[in-house]
Design a protein around this motif. Structure first.
Motif, PDB file in Angstrom:
ATOM      1  N   SER A 538     -11.037   3.075 -21.109  1.00 18.29           N
ATOM      2  CA  SER A 538      -9.781   3.461 -21.754  1.00 18.29           C
ATOM      3  C   SER A 538      -9.616   2.731 -23.078  1.00 18.29           C
ATOM      4  N   THR A 539      -9.105   3.427 -24.064  1.00 16.27           N
ATOM      5  CA  THR A 539      -8.883   2.825 -25.391  1.00 16.27           C
ATOM      6  C   THR A 539      -7.500   2.192 -25.506  1.00 16.27           C
ATOM      7  N   VAL A 540      -6.662   2.337 -24.473  1.00 15.54           N
ATOM      8  CA  VAL A 540      -5.325   1.732 -24.480  1.00 15.54           C
ATOM      9  C   VAL A 540      -5.146   0.955 -23.189  1.00 15.54           C
ATOM     10  N   PRO A 541      -4.294  -0.069 -23.165  1.00 18.62           N
ATOM     11  CA  PRO A 541      -4.033  -0.803 -21.925  1.00 18.62           C
ATOM     12  C   PRO A 541      -3.506   0.129 -20.849  1.00 18.62           C
ATOM     13  N   THR A 542      -3.852  -0.180 -19.603  1.00 19.23           N
ATOM     14  CA  THR A 542      -3.428   0.650 -18.475  1.00 19.23           C
ATOM     15  C   THR A 542      -2.763  -0.233 -17.425  1.00 19.23           C
ATOM     16  N   GLY A 543      -2.102   0.460 -16.446  1.00 25.45           N
ATOM     17  CA  GLY A 543      -1.439  -0.278 -15.369  1.00 25.45           C
ATOM     18  C   GLY A 543      -0.339  -1.175 -15.892  1.00 25.45           C
ATOM     19  N   GLY A 544      -0.290  -2.388 -15.370  1.00 23.27           N
ATOM     20  CA  GLY A 544       0.708  -3.341 -15.817  1.00 23.27           C
ATOM     21  C   GLY A 544       0.872  -4.447 -14.800  1.00 23.27           C
ATOM     22  N   VAL A 545       1.691  -5.458 -15.146  1.00 23.93           N
ATOM     23  CA  VAL A 545       1.936  -6.576 -14.224  1.00 23.93           C
ATOM     24  C   VAL A 545       2.596  -6.037 -12.967  1.00 23.93           C
ATOM     25  N   GLY A 546       2.025  -6.403 -11.824  1.00 29.69           N
ATOM     26  CA  GLY A 546       2.552  -5.952 -10.540  1.00 29.69           C
ATOM     27  C   GLY A 546       2.092  -4.581 -10.119  1.00 29.69           C
ATOM     28  N   VAL A 547       1.259  -3.915 -10.958  1.00 27.78           N
ATOM     29  CA  VAL A 547       0.755  -2.578 -10.601  1.00 27.78           C
ATOM     30  C   VAL A 547      -0.597  -2.731  -9.899  1.00 27.78           C
ATOM     31  N   GLU A 548      -0.665  -2.371  -8.630  1.00 34.85           N
ATOM     32  CA  GLU A 548      -1.899  -2.549  -7.859  1.00 34.85           C
ATOM     33  C   GLU A 548      -2.940  -1.504  -8.260  1.00 34.85           C
ATOM     34  N   GLY A 549      -4.169  -1.957  -8.391  1.00 33.58           N
ATOM     35  CA  GLY A 549      -5.282  -1.061  -8.701  1.00 33.58           C
ATOM     36  C   GLY A 549      -6.392  -1.190  -7.669  1.00 33.58           C
ATOM     37  N   THR A 550      -7.122  -0.106  -7.501  1.00 36.11           N
ATOM     38  CA  THR A 550      -8.262  -0.096  -6.578  1.00 36.11           C
ATOM     39  C   THR A 550      -9.557  -0.148  -7.390  1.00 36.11           C
ATOM     40  N   PHE A 551     -10.455  -0.986  -6.943  1.00 41.75           N
ATOM     41  CA  PHE A 551     -11.762  -1.116  -7.593  1.00 41.75           C
ATOM     42  C   PHE A 551     -12.857  -0.784  -6.569  1.00 41.75           C
ATOM     43  N   THR A 552     -13.781   0.105  -6.949  1.00 40.37           N
ATOM     44  CA  THR A 552     -14.860   0.517  -6.042  1.00 40.37           C
ATOM     45  C   THR A 552     -16.193   0.026  -6.603  1.00 40.37           C
ATOM     46  N   PHE A 553     -16.948  -0.638  -5.699  1.00 37.94           N
ATOM     47  CA  PHE A 553     -18.271  -1.154  -6.081  1.00 37.94           C
ATOM     48  C   PHE A 553     -19.353  -0.254  -5.458  1.00 37.94           C
ATOM     49  N   SER A 554     -20.401   0.027  -6.232  1.00 36.83           N
ATOM     50  CA  SER A 554     -21.514   0.858  -5.737  1.00 36.83           C
ATOM     51  C   SER A 554     -22.840   0.136  -5.994  1.00 36.83           C
TER      52      SER A 554
END
Length: 622
Positions: A538-554
């Motif tokens: 992404s070229t702009v910041p995403t999510g934010g403080v307190g916004v949960e994100g999921t990360f997938t490892f392969s």
């Protein structure tokens, strides 16, 4: 006939014996000597006329008249047979036979003869001896008795037997008829020395009529004789005697047809066994338009083969003139996109011009670059290969429509070719081909290792497309995809290579084949990381403080299994998560502040080995 006698010198103290065996006149370096198999060795005895006595390897061989311990009188003759079948087809030069005396009744007397008899394979009996055919040699001198080694010349018998293809030859050793009954001439021959025999022979070398070549083509005797631009003569000569190879020499004779008195010869000696010999007739010795005959023979230094059959050719020593080349693409201007240029080659009336050779950027490999099964030069006929065209008449024209298979300024190289394959200087013309490469773009998001990647194929503006040709590096063959009405098609594949490489060309309804487009991608050797919210692309910041994100490892590309993943956000503590059956793992993470974040991830196998390269996954929290 005269046998040779060995010289036996007994030392003054009687402690040693030196035997010097006489030798025949030195033969040529290329003759060969061999001792064939002995079929029988034995003797007959007048006292036991119905019994043959094969040699037992221990009892010395009796010859002439002798008495036993009881006073009985015996008369004996020695017989020996050899198998000459190995010499069939050879040229024989002679044969020698040797015996060694062990004892003699009277050393002042010696009278031994050697006869050829009818061939027998079993020890004869006194009562029924084989019929004598020819006396071959004799010795009557008494020197060096009783330890002489005696040589007999049996050449006549060997040459005759091999010439008549008689497998066996038998020799009889006897005391001459006038002295055979006299015990003073009796003696014993050494059984440990035996009867020895060596034949001198040579294999006559051969020229193979099926392996004669003129300037890269086979031998011909048919008119009209083929025209060739040079005089390269090649012939296969062989010799059954392997050690003759370094001495072999092939001689080539060539002369103008109808003028045999002008015959000249050239020789080649530098050819490996089983490969053709070759000579190149100097161009100064050849006359343009003249027909020539040639033949070859081979020698090994002793024997020479007959001359081969004759081969014929006509010499073409004048090159054709260069062609004129024009095109329907005006010189210096760009041609229409997707159009095939047509070229016209013109021999300009020179009747020596039979056709033309052409190629983009160059003229490819030499038409005489191949090598045959016996090392001969192999040429292809002037107009049998790609990139050649015959003129409509000698000195005339030819038109070809060519697919440039590329875009930009492209050079076409052309030259004239005559009937003999002789070529003119080259002519180069430049055409300007508008871009025709199709567009190739990923239609399935960021490529993921071991997942399907789909490419969208669309035509270059202004070019009609019916299908696409696709080549994937590492995969044999070419695939095709049919385009829809808009000229669009799709190609999907599973990304199982570290660096997939795809080449795509479009095909137009008129057969125009575009210049190639390439698509390639390099998979990072680190484990894969994706996120539903915190996307590193992404070229702009995403999510934010307190916004949960999921990360997938392969798994890293090429890994068959992953046990766990070790990861860390920024300078935080390293954490480990187990991988699922498919090798992937997912975690959740909630940022506590905005700004740049680095996630470091390693893959770990079940044996504890960790991936060499980590994934440094950067993203910006809003």
């Amino acid at each position: 006939m005269k046998s040779r006698l060995a010289v036996a010198l007994v030392g003054m103290l009687g402690l040693s014996t030196i035997a010097v065996i006489g030798t025949s006149t030195a033969a040529s370096a290329a003759t060969h000597f061999d001792s064939p198999p002995q079929v029988l060795l034995g003797w007959t005895d007048s006292a036991t006329p119905a019994t043959g006595h094969p040699s037992d390897g221990e009892t010395d061989l009796p010859l002439g008249t002798w008495q036993d311990e009881a006073g009985g009188t015996h008369t004996s003759r020695v017989y020996v047979t050899w198998d000459l079948s190995q010499f069939e087809g050879k040229k024989m030069y002679g044969g020698k036979l040797w015996v060694q005396e062990r004892s003699a009744a009277d050393c002042t007397k010696r009278d031994i003869e050697i006869w050829r008899t009818r061939a027998v394979s079993a020890t004869p009996k006194w009562r029924n001896p084989p019929a004598p055919l020819t006396k071959l040699d004799e010795i009557q001198t008494p020197e060096y008795c009783p330890r002489a080694t005696i040589e007999f010349d049996v050449s006549a018998a060997v040459l005759d037997a091999v010439q008549r293809k008689q497998r066996l030859v038998t020799f009889e050793l006897r005391v001459s008829a006038g002295n055979e009954a006299d015990p003073a001439y009796g003696r014993r021959l050494s059984t440990s020395y035996g009867v020895r025999f060596t034949a001198e022979y040579n294999s006559v070398p051969q020229i193979h009529n099926a392996n004669l070549y003129t300037s890269g083509f086979g031998c011909t005797q048919l008119k009209p004789y083929p025209k060739y631009p040079g005089g390269l003569l090649e012939a296969l000569g062989t010799d059954a005697d392997a050690d003759d190879d370094p001495r072999m020499r092939v001689e080539f004779a060539i002369w103008p047809v109808g003028r045999p008195e002008e015959r000249t010869t050239l020789t080649d000696t530098a050819f490996p066994a089983g490969r053709v010999a070759s000579v190149r007739v100097p161009e100064a010795d050849l006359v343009d338009g003249t027909s020539y005959a040639w033949q070859a023979r081979v020698t090994d230094g002793v024997d020479t083969s007959p001359w081969s059959r004759k081969c014929f050719f006509s010499y073409d020593g004048i090159a054709p003139t260069a062609p004129a080349v024009t095109s329907d693409f005006p010189e210096g201007t760009w041609g229409p996109a997707g159009k095939l240029p047509t070229f016209t080659f013109d021999g300009q009336g020179n009747k020596d011009v039979a056709g033309f050779q052409y190629g983009w950027w160059g003229l490819g490999v030499d038409v005489c670059s191949a090598e045959g099964d016996v090392g001969q030069t192999v040429c292809t006929p002037p107009f049998s290969g790609p990139g050649t065209v015959r003129a409509n008449t000698p000195g005339g024209t030819a038109a070809v429509t060519l697919n440039p298979d590329a875009s930009g300024p492209i050079r076409l190289v052309v030259r004239s070719v005559d009937a003999a394959g002789k070529v003119s200087p080259t002519v180069t013309t430049t055409v300007y081909i508008s871009s025709s490469e199709p567009n190739v773009e990923v239609d399935s998001g960021t490529p993921v290792w071991n997942r399907e990647v789909r490419l969208k194929l669309t035509p270059r503006s202004g070019i009609a497309v019916t299908e696409y040709e696709i080549q994937r590096r590492g995969v044999d063959g070419t695939e095709t995809r049919t385009a829809d009405e808009s000229g669009t098609a799709y190609y999907a594949f599973t990304a199982t290579e570290m660096g997939p490489h795809i080449t795509v060309r479009s095909i137009s309804p008129d057969g125009f084949r575009s210049a190639p487009s390439t698509w390639q991608h390099h998979f990072d050797p680190a484990p894969g990381v994706t996120s539903d919210i915190y996307d590193s692309t992404s070229t702009v910041p995403t999510g934010g403080v307190g916004v949960e994100g999921t990360f997938t490892f392969s798994p890293p590309p090429g890994w068959a299994e992953v046990a766990t993943y070790r990861y860390r956000f920024g300078r935080g503590a390293q954490t480990e998560v187990e991988a699922g059956p498919d090798g992937t793992a997912s975690i959740t993470w909630t940022p506590t502040e905005s700004g740049s974040v680095e996630l470091t991830v390693h893959a770990v196998r079940a044996d504890g080995t960790m991936s060499e390269y980590p994934n440094w996954y950067w993203f910006e929290v809003a």
